[in-house]
Write a protein that holds these residues in place. Structure first.
Motif, short mmCIF file in Angstrom:
data_model
loop_
_atom_site.label_atom_id
_atom_site.label_comp_id
_atom_site.label_asym_id
_atom_site.label_seq_id
_atom_site.Cartn_x
_atom_site.Cartn_y
_atom_site.Cartn_z
N LYS A 80 -1.67 6.77 38.07
CA LYS A 80 -0.77 7.90 37.81
C LYS A 80 -0.17 8.45 39.09
O LYS A 80 0.89 9.06 39.08
CB LYS A 80 -1.49 9.00 37.02
CG LYS A 80 -2.39 9.90 37.83
CD LYS A 80 -2.67 11.19 37.03
CE LYS A 80 -3.34 12.22 37.92
NZ LYS A 80 -4.79 12.19 37.81
N GLU A 140 -7.12 2.18 37.55
CA GLU A 140 -7.50 3.20 36.58
C GLU A 140 -6.22 3.66 35.90
O GLU A 140 -5.17 3.76 36.54
CB GLU A 140 -8.17 4.38 37.29
CG GLU A 140 -8.80 5.40 36.35
CD GLU A 140 -7.87 6.55 35.99
OE1 GLU A 140 -8.18 7.27 35.02
OE2 GLU A 140 -6.83 6.75 36.67
N GLY A 180 -14.45 9.64 39.91
CA GLY A 180 -13.08 10.12 39.76
C GLY A 180 -12.25 9.97 41.02
O GLY A 180 -12.54 9.16 41.91
N PRO A 217 -9.46 6.84 43.51
CA PRO A 217 -8.46 7.67 44.16
C PRO A 217 -7.05 7.19 43.82
O PRO A 217 -6.81 5.99 43.69
CB PRO A 217 -8.75 7.46 45.65
CG PRO A 217 -9.35 6.10 45.73
CD PRO A 217 -10.13 5.93 44.45
N GLU A 226 -4.08 9.33 45.29
CA GLU A 226 -3.46 9.73 46.56
C GLU A 226 -3.95 8.88 47.72
O GLU A 226 -3.15 8.41 48.53
CB GLU A 226 -3.82 11.20 46.88
CG GLU A 226 -3.12 12.19 46.01
CD GLU A 226 -2.70 13.45 46.77
OE1 GLU A 226 -2.82 13.49 48.01
OE2 GLU A 226 -2.26 14.40 46.11
N TYR A 233 2.95 10.37 43.58
CA TYR A 233 3.44 11.36 42.62
C TYR A 233 4.95 11.59 42.75
O TYR A 233 5.44 12.72 42.61
CB TYR A 233 2.66 12.68 42.76
CG TYR A 233 1.20 12.52 42.37
CD1 TYR A 233 0.83 12.42 41.03
CD2 TYR A 233 0.20 12.46 43.33
CE1 TYR A 233 -0.51 12.27 40.66
CE2 TYR A 233 -1.13 12.30 42.97
CZ TYR A 233 -1.48 12.21 41.63
OH TYR A 233 -2.80 12.06 41.26
C1 LIG Z 1 -5.56 12.23 38.77
C2 LIG Z 1 -6.76 11.43 38.53
C3 LIG Z 1 -7.22 10.54 39.49
C4 LIG Z 1 -6.56 10.39 40.84
O1 LIG Z 1 -6.50 11.59 41.55
P1 LIG Z 1 -5.94 11.66 43.04
O2 LIG Z 1 -5.96 13.11 43.32
O3 LIG Z 1 -4.56 11.11 43.04
O4 LIG Z 1 -6.87 10.89 43.90
C5 LIG Z 1 -8.34 9.80 39.20
N1 LIG Z 1 -8.98 9.92 38.02
C6 LIG Z 1 -8.57 10.76 37.05
C7 LIG Z 1 -9.31 10.84 35.77
C8 LIG Z 1 -7.44 11.55 37.27
O5 LIG Z 1 -7.03 12.39 36.33
#
Ligand SMILES: *Cc1c(COP(=O)(O)O)cnc(C)c1O
Length: 402
Positions: free
Chosen positions: A59, A78, A228, A262, A264, A360
């Motif tokens: 994402k 992911e 996460g 991750p 970012e 993003y």
């Molecule tokens: C947004 C998200 C991530 C990635 O988060 P970053 O801040 O971009 O590292 C990973 N896992 C889940 C479930 C998320 O919602």
């Protein structure tokens, strides 16, 4: 966000605008393969040292043409749902596909089970509803837990542990569900938590303590623990030693495979956004440069987060002789990127290079006001630039009607 450290944001450029940027069309995103490879190396080395598995959270960054740069360093991708799961399966072939969604649809589950290896459910009800089907399909099944441990201030919309959060299952919710369905724990192969945002490993250590305290009985029965995203692992100065301690603790205490996902950190400081000044207007004491790029359309996190993106060769407002507000050409009064200072007032035609623009952005932009989608280019490790894709009127129109 902490004060912009332009050295880190533009390290891959040596801190100056390369001559060949002048030939690029604006606005355009420019993804930096060398910087991406460097992030991948850091994450791959971490995985090799600790035995954890690192996934790309798509994402944040889903420019799949560059997945081959990251793939050798990662265990997989992911996904936030069906489309990202399919993208990960198609574009990082042979690697793991993990998916978490706050609520799955019944009509997508069969297809999702084709693409995903791990499926993480958000609530006991979703676990009870789809878990048996996922297990029957041979998938690894997880539950996202909410350790009710907020470690960030300021950004309530980024805090899944805020009171009333819908994200993750609290201990009380779990206990109530198990009282009704005693077999629920048998469906679980792993636990997942995601509570951080642009944070260092000290916040992870605090969170891990909370997870351990709340779910101590479940953890030893799990095969994996997914910690996460939100780990700013590739940021200069990130405390990797503490992260490694957290990973080792989970491995030792519960015998789990540790996953990190991750977004970012995979593509941090690995892209630029190039734009040119169209006009400069003066209103009282305020000087505004109107760019061919829009915060609202092309870097929406500038407004949503909100934050001030780093700009090569500029300083904070008031530091250099000429302070200018940079803004977009749309009708939105608040389409403002931020106030920056320069040695001299920018002129129409001047090229501006924003940093940290791989994340993003390309996966989140829009065509509000009929703004064209910026082209996407890549910059190879040798500095040569190549167009990946450009967009036109058709891409704007196709989403609005037949
Ligand atoms: C947004 C998200 C991530 C990635 O988060 P970053 O801040 O971009 O590292 C990973 N896992 C889940 C479930 C998320 O919602």
């Amino acid at each position: 966000m902490p004060a912009a450290d332009s050295r880190a944001h533009f390290a891959a450029l040596g801190g100056v605008v390369p001559a060949n940027f002048a030939e690029l069309p604006t606005p355009c995103y420019l993804l930096d393969e060398g910087a991406l490879a460097r992030n991948g190396q850091i994450l791959g080395d971490l995985a090799a040292r600790t035995g954890c598995k690192v996934l790309l959270a798509q994402k944040a960054f889903s420019n799949y043409d560059l997945y081959p740069v990251l793939a050798p360093c990662l265990a997989g991708t992911e996904a936030s749902g069906l489309f990202e799961a399919r993208l990960g399966a198609e574009e990082m072939p042979g690697k793991e596909v993990h998916v978490f969604c706050a609520a799955y649809r019944e009509d997508e589950m069969a297809e999702l089970l084709r693409w995903a290896d791990h499926i993480v459910f958000n609530s006991p009800a979703q676990l009870a509803k789809f878990g048996p089907m996922a297990k029957a399909a041979g998938k690894s099944v997880g539950l996202r837990v909410n350790p009710e441990c907020s470690t960030q201030e300021g950004h309530a919309i980024y805090d899944p542990c805020a009171p009333g959060s819908r994200l993750g299952t609290t201990r009380a919710q779990w206990d109530a569900a198990v009282a009704e369905h005693p077999a629920l724990p048998d469906l679980l192969d792993g636990l997942h938590f995601h509570t951080l945002c642009e944070q260092d490993a000290d916040a992870l250590a605090v969170t891990l303590d909370a997870v351990a305290a709340k779910f101590r009985d479940l953890l030893p029965r799990m095969q994996w623990l997914n910690m996460g995203g939100g780990h700013h692992i590739t940021r200069p100065g990130y405390d990797v030693a503490t992260l490694e301690k957290c990973i080792a603790r989970a491995q030792a205490d519960w015998g789990v495979t540790v996953y990190l996902e991750p977004g970012e950190a995979c593509a941090l400081n690995a892209g630029y956004f190039l734009t040119r000044v169209l006009d400069v207007v003066h209103n009282g004491d305020t000087t505004v440069a109107i760019l061919d790029a829009s915060a609202a359309c092309h870097m929406p996190d500038v407004i949503e987060m909100p934050y001030r993106p780093p700009l090569l060769g500029s300083a904070d407002a008031g530091e250099k002789p000429c302070t200018v507000r940079l803004a977009g050409p749309t009708c939105l009064a608040g389409d403002v990127i931020g106030d920056y200072s320069f040695d001299a007032e920018p002129q129409p035609g001047d090229l501006l290079v924003f940093g940290d623009m791989a994340i993003y952005t390309t996966c989140k932009n829009n065509t509000f006001n009929g703004m064209p989608l910026p082209a996407i280019w890549t910059r190879g490790a040798d500095g040569t630039c190549r167009e990946l894709v450009q967009f036109g009127y058709r891409d704007f129109k196709v989403r609005l009607g037949r």
